[in-house]
Design a protein around this motif. Structure first.
Motif, PDB file in Angstrom:
ATOM      1  N   ALA A  43       2.400  12.169   0.694  1.00 33.44           N
ATOM      2  CA  ALA A  43       1.878  12.182   1.897  1.00 33.44           C
ATOM      3  C   ALA A  43       1.201  10.845   2.306  1.00 33.44           C
ATOM      4  CB  ALA A  43       0.981  13.554   2.157  1.00 33.44           C
ATOM      5  N   VAL A  44       0.575  10.489   1.425  1.00 38.40           N
ATOM      6  CA  VAL A  44      -0.220   9.091   1.415  1.00 38.40           C
ATOM      7  C   VAL A  44       0.818   7.892   1.918  1.00 38.40           C
ATOM      8  CG1 VAL A  44      -1.539   7.318   0.568  1.00 38.40           C
ATOM      9  CG2 VAL A  44      -2.360   9.721   0.543  1.00 38.40           C
ATOM     10  N   ARG A  45       1.788   7.867   1.137  1.00 32.44           N
ATOM     11  CA  ARG A  45       3.003   7.206   1.346  1.00 32.44           C
ATOM     12  C   ARG A  45       3.534   7.090   2.754  1.00 32.44           C
ATOM     13  NH1 ARG A  45       8.172   9.522  -1.498  1.00 32.44           N
ATOM     14  NH2 ARG A  45       7.873  10.737   0.629  1.00 32.44           N
ATOM     15  N   ASP A  46       3.924   8.332   3.148  1.00 35.33           N
ATOM     16  CA  ASP A  46       4.465   8.557   4.382  1.00 35.33           C
ATOM     17  C   ASP A  46       3.575   8.194   5.641  1.00 35.33           C
ATOM     18  OD1 ASP A  46       6.993   9.184   3.129  1.00 35.33           O
ATOM     19  OD2 ASP A  46       6.368  11.223   3.136  1.00 35.33           O
TER      20      ASP A  46
ATOM     21  N   ALA B 169       1.109   5.851   5.214  1.00 36.73           N
ATOM     22  CA  ALA B 169       0.992   4.612   5.182  1.00 36.73           C
ATOM     23  C   ALA B 169       2.408   3.772   5.933  1.00 36.73           C
ATOM     24  CB  ALA B 169       0.628   4.103   3.647  1.00 36.73           C
ATOM     25  N   GLY B 170       3.453   4.420   5.579  1.00 38.48           N
ATOM     26  CA  GLY B 170       4.554   3.706   6.153  1.00 38.48           C
ATOM     27  C   GLY B 170       4.644   3.566   7.791  1.00 38.48           C
ATOM     28  N   ARG B 171       4.040   4.513   8.256  1.00 40.90           N
ATOM     29  CA  ARG B 171       3.601   4.597   9.728  1.00 40.90           C
ATOM     30  C   ARG B 171       3.028   3.207  10.236  1.00 40.90           C
ATOM     31  NH1 ARG B 171       3.688   9.242  12.654  1.00 40.90           N
ATOM     32  NH2 ARG B 171       3.497   7.900  14.223  1.00 40.90           N
ATOM     33  N   ARG B 172       2.421   2.804   9.298  1.00 38.06           N
ATOM     34  CA  ARG B 172       1.374   1.605   9.692  1.00 38.06           C
ATOM     35  C   ARG B 172       2.044   0.208   9.392  1.00 38.06           C
ATOM     36  NH1 ARG B 172      -3.902   2.708  10.760  1.00 38.06           N
ATOM     37  NH2 ARG B 172      -4.745   4.681  10.420  1.00 38.06           N
ATOM     38  N   ILE B 173       3.168   0.434   8.890  1.00 36.61           N
ATOM     39  CA  ILE B 173       3.999  -1.001   8.550  1.00 36.61           C
ATOM     40  C   ILE B 173       4.775  -1.393  10.149  1.00 36.61           C
ATOM     41  CG2 ILE B 173       5.953  -2.060   7.640  1.00 36.61           C
ATOM     42  CD1 ILE B 173       5.420  -0.046   5.193  1.00 36.61           C
ATOM     43  N   GLY B 174       4.792  -2.556  10.280  1.00 37.45           N
ATOM     44  CA  GLY B 174       5.042  -3.028  11.760  1.00 37.45           C
ATOM     45  C   GLY B 174       6.645  -3.066  11.697  1.00 37.45           C
ATOM     46  N   HIS B 175       7.155  -2.914  12.954  1.00 40.40           N
ATOM     47  CA  HIS B 175       8.522  -2.905  13.305  1.00 40.40           C
ATOM     48  C   HIS B 175       9.065  -4.373  12.959  1.00 40.40           C
ATOM     49  CE1 HIS B 175       9.038   1.029  15.187  1.00 40.40           C
ATOM     50  NE2 HIS B 175       7.743   1.077  15.483  1.00 40.40           N
ATOM     51  N   GLU B 176       8.311  -5.190  12.546  1.00 38.38           N
ATOM     52  CA  GLU B 176       8.971  -6.439  12.357  1.00 38.38           C
ATOM     53  C   GLU B 176       9.482  -6.565  10.884  1.00 38.38           C
ATOM     54  OE1 GLU B 176       4.589  -6.941  11.146  1.00 38.38           O
ATOM     55  OE2 GLU B 176       6.106  -6.137  13.077  1.00 38.38           O
ATOM     56  N   VAL B 177       9.067  -5.515  10.100  1.00 38.25           N
ATOM     57  CA  VAL B 177       9.423  -5.534   8.850  1.00 38.25           C
ATOM     58  C   VAL B 177      10.742  -4.458   8.644  1.00 38.25           C
ATOM     59  CG1 VAL B 177       8.865  -4.594   6.297  1.00 38.25           C
ATOM     60  CG2 VAL B 177       7.026  -5.704   7.891  1.00 38.25           C
ATOM     61  N   PRO B 178      11.968  -5.046   8.206  1.00 39.25           N
ATOM     62  CA  PRO B 178      12.974  -4.200   8.173  1.00 39.25           C
ATOM     63  C   PRO B 178      13.116  -2.996   7.001  1.00 39.25           C
ATOM     64  CG  PRO B 178      13.650  -6.411   8.023  1.00 39.25           C
ATOM     65  CD  PRO B 178      12.161  -6.302   7.777  1.00 39.25           C
ATOM     66  N   GLY B 179      13.587  -1.671   7.321  1.00 39.44           N
ATOM     67  CA  GLY B 179      13.579  -0.800   6.436  1.00 39.44           C
ATOM     68  C   GLY B 179      13.827  -1.080   5.113  1.00 39.44           C
ATOM     69  N   MET B 180      15.114  -2.018   5.073  1.00 43.45           N
ATOM     70  CA  MET B 180      15.647  -2.281   3.672  1.00 43.45           C
ATOM     71  C   MET B 180      14.544  -3.084   2.943  1.00 43.45           C
ATOM     72  SD  MET B 180      18.208  -1.903   1.731  1.00 43.45           S
ATOM     73  CE  MET B 180      18.708  -2.323   0.244  1.00 43.45           C
ATOM     74  N   ILE B 181      13.847  -3.878   3.589  1.00 45.67           N
ATOM     75  CA  ILE B 181      12.656  -4.555   2.801  1.00 45.67           C
ATOM     76  C   ILE B 181      11.817  -3.771   2.248  1.00 45.67           C
ATOM     77  CG2 ILE B 181      10.825  -6.017   3.377  1.00 45.67           C
ATOM     78  CD1 ILE B 181      12.862  -7.725   2.926  1.00 45.67           C
ATOM     79  N   VAL B 182      11.247  -2.747   3.013  1.00 48.04           N
ATOM     80  CA  VAL B 182      10.294  -1.637   2.575  1.00 48.04           C
ATOM     81  C   VAL B 182      11.100  -0.803   1.367  1.00 48.04           C
ATOM     82  CG1 VAL B 182       9.220   0.592   3.022  1.00 48.04           C
ATOM     83  CG2 VAL B 182       9.350  -1.417   4.775  1.00 48.04           C
ATOM     84  N   ALA B 183      12.160  -0.568   1.545  1.00 51.87           N
ATOM     85  CA  ALA B 183      12.997   0.313   0.225  1.00 51.87           C
ATOM     86  C   ALA B 183      12.727  -0.695  -1.104  1.00 51.87           C
ATOM     87  CB  ALA B 183      14.424   0.486   0.690  1.00 51.87           C
ATOM     88  N   MET B 184      13.416  -1.862  -0.716  1.00 53.65           N
ATOM     89  CA  MET B 184      13.387  -2.655  -2.071  1.00 53.65           C
ATOM     90  C   MET B 184      11.995  -2.986  -2.739  1.00 53.65           C
ATOM     91  SD  MET B 184      16.498  -3.169  -3.227  1.00 53.65           S
ATOM     92  CE  MET B 184      15.636  -4.271  -4.409  1.00 53.65           C
ATOM     93  N   SER B 185      11.010  -3.073  -1.887  1.00 49.48           N
ATOM     94  CA  SER B 185       9.565  -3.184  -2.151  1.00 49.48           C
ATOM     95  C   SER B 185       9.206  -2.005  -3.240  1.00 49.48           C
ATOM     96  CB  SER B 185       8.671  -3.513  -1.125  1.00 49.48           C
ATOM     97  OG  SER B 185       7.524  -3.375  -1.512  1.00 49.48           O
TER      98      SER B 185
ATOM     99  N   ALA C  87       0.741  -1.236  -0.021  1.00 46.94           N
ATOM    100  CA  ALA C  87       0.002   0.110  -0.092  1.00 46.94           C
ATOM    101  C   ALA C  87       0.719   1.131  -0.011  1.00 46.94           C
ATOM    102  CB  ALA C  87      -0.933   0.040   1.395  1.00 46.94           C
ATOM    103  N   ARG C  88       1.981   1.271   0.937  1.00 44.58           N
ATOM    104  CA  ARG C  88       2.843   2.562   0.733  1.00 44.58           C
ATOM    105  C   ARG C  88       3.496   2.722  -0.522  1.00 44.58           C
ATOM    106  NH1 ARG C  88       8.039   3.325   0.591  1.00 44.58           N
ATOM    107  NH2 ARG C  88       8.856   5.295   1.993  1.00 44.58           N
ATOM    108  N   ASN C  89       3.999   1.548  -1.096  1.00 47.14           N
ATOM    109  CA  ASN C  89       4.649   1.711  -2.108  1.00 47.14           C
ATOM    110  C   ASN C  89       3.946   1.823  -3.619  1.00 47.14           C
ATOM    111  OD1 ASN C  89       7.263   1.506  -0.805  1.00 47.14           O
ATOM    112  ND2 ASN C  89       7.109  -0.628  -0.823  1.00 47.14           N
ATOM    113  N   LEU C  90       2.652   1.323  -3.635  1.00 52.69           N
ATOM    114  CA  LEU C  90       1.714   1.688  -4.669  1.00 52.69           C
ATOM    115  C   LEU C  90       1.501   3.147  -4.581  1.00 52.69           C
ATOM    116  CD1 LEU C  90      -0.901  -0.975  -4.424  1.00 52.69           C
ATOM    117  CD2 LEU C  90       0.881  -0.580  -6.473  1.00 52.69           C
ATOM    118  N   ALA C  91       1.572   3.963  -3.437  1.00 47.05           N
ATOM    119  CA  ALA C  91       1.459   5.447  -3.393  1.00 47.05           C
ATOM    120  C   ALA C  91       2.593   6.264  -4.032  1.00 47.05           C
ATOM    121  CB  ALA C  91       1.163   5.764  -1.896  1.00 47.05           C
TER     122      ALA C  91
END
Length: 295
Positions: free
Chosen positions: A163-166, A168-184, A75-79
């Motif tokens: 703004a929607v991206r940022d 939405a990013g707040r709703r991603i759990g801490h168990e998901v590494p930042g590098m995973i979000v970046a590569m997605s 959802a974050r990365n589609l935005a």
């Protein structure tokens, strides 16, 4: 106090993110001289994937690959994808100052969203300082506001989607590494750009300097994606948001260093206002932390 709990960490990550994005944009702008924009986005995405996937495995995140397509990450990365597809078209068809000026509403939208959705308290002083940062960003951009058109609406859509991206990013759990979000983000934007390239453009054979520029652009894109996500993860939105305006600071540095564009007195004053407002918020938060009673 350890760096892990330092109030400067979130703002520092945002400064690094904005600088990385501007380097990426600068290299990409140079690459668009001779190549169509969506082809440039596609090639940049391929370069970022070639840089990022080995790094992801080197950091030990291979077991986290399914999280690339976790619902909230997507959802974050589609935005993010929608934002960059709008921005590249707007930038190609309207003055860069106008596109940049419309983009300055992103931090205010993020702040409003965080207040409504997450109940973050802003306060009049902090809101006033953020407003000063917005004024400073406009002083740097100095928009002409000529040609209000569908392209201006696309630039506005870019700001809203960022703004929607940022948020939405707040709703991603801490168990998901930042590098995973970046590569997605790299993968999702790559798919969107490739689809737009196939649908609207013809392939142009790149030259060697195009490949070098896009290799560098892809590397800094990963840094940008990673640090902007981590900035909002480790710091309160109200403390991080003002440093989004460092986009304008780095853009002026890029314009001077790469394109020989010297900022005028108004732009220099705007840069000073952006920096001062951001530092004032961090110092205000640090003062409140020191005065807070220890449990």
């Amino acid at each position: 106090m350890s760096f892990a709990s330092h109030p400067f960490r979130g703002p520092l990550f945002m400064v690094i993110a904005t600088g990385s994005y501007v380097i990426n944009d600068t290299l990409m702008k140079l690459a668009t001289e001779g190549l169509p924009p969506y082809q440039v986005l596609t090639m940049r995405g391929i370069a970022a994937a070639l840089w990022g996937m080995p790094l992801l495995f080197a950091l030990g995140y291979g077991r986290n690959l399914p999280q690339l397509f976790e619902r909230r990450v997507l959802a974050r990365n589609l935005a993010e994808t929608g934002a960059i597809l709008c921005y590249i078209v707007a930038l190609a068809n309207m003055p860069i100052a106008d596109a940049s000026a419309l983009g300055q509403i992103t931090p205010l939208l993020v702040l409003l969203g965080a207040s409504i959705l997450f109940g973050e308290r802003i306060g009049a002083v902090r809101m006033g300082l953020i407003g000063l940062g917005f004024v400073g960003a406009l002083m740097v951009a100095q928009p002409t506001m000529q040609g209000i058109s569908v392209y201006a609406l696309l630039a506005l859509a870019n700001a809203v989607l960022c703004a929607v991206r940022d948020i939405a990013g707040r709703r991603i759990g801490h168990e998901v590494p930042g590098m995973i979000v970046a590569m997605s983000a790299v993968i999702v934007v790559l798919v969107g750009a490739a689809a737009m390239h196939v649908a609207t453009e013809s392939w142009v054979m790149p030259q060697a300097h195009h490949l070098l520029l896009l290799a560098g652009s892809g590397l800094f894109l990963i840094f940008g994606h990673f640090f902007i996500f981590m900035a909002y993860r480790v710091g309160p939105t109200s403390a991080v948001v003002p440093f989004y305006y460092f986009f304008t600071f780095w853009a002026v540095v890029s314009g001077l260093a790469v394109f020989g564009q010297l900022p005028n007195a108004l732009a220099l004053a705007g840069i000073a206002l952006v920096v001062a407002s951001g530092l004032a918020i961090v110092l205000l938060d640090e003062r409140r932390r020191r005065l807070a009673p220890v449990a």
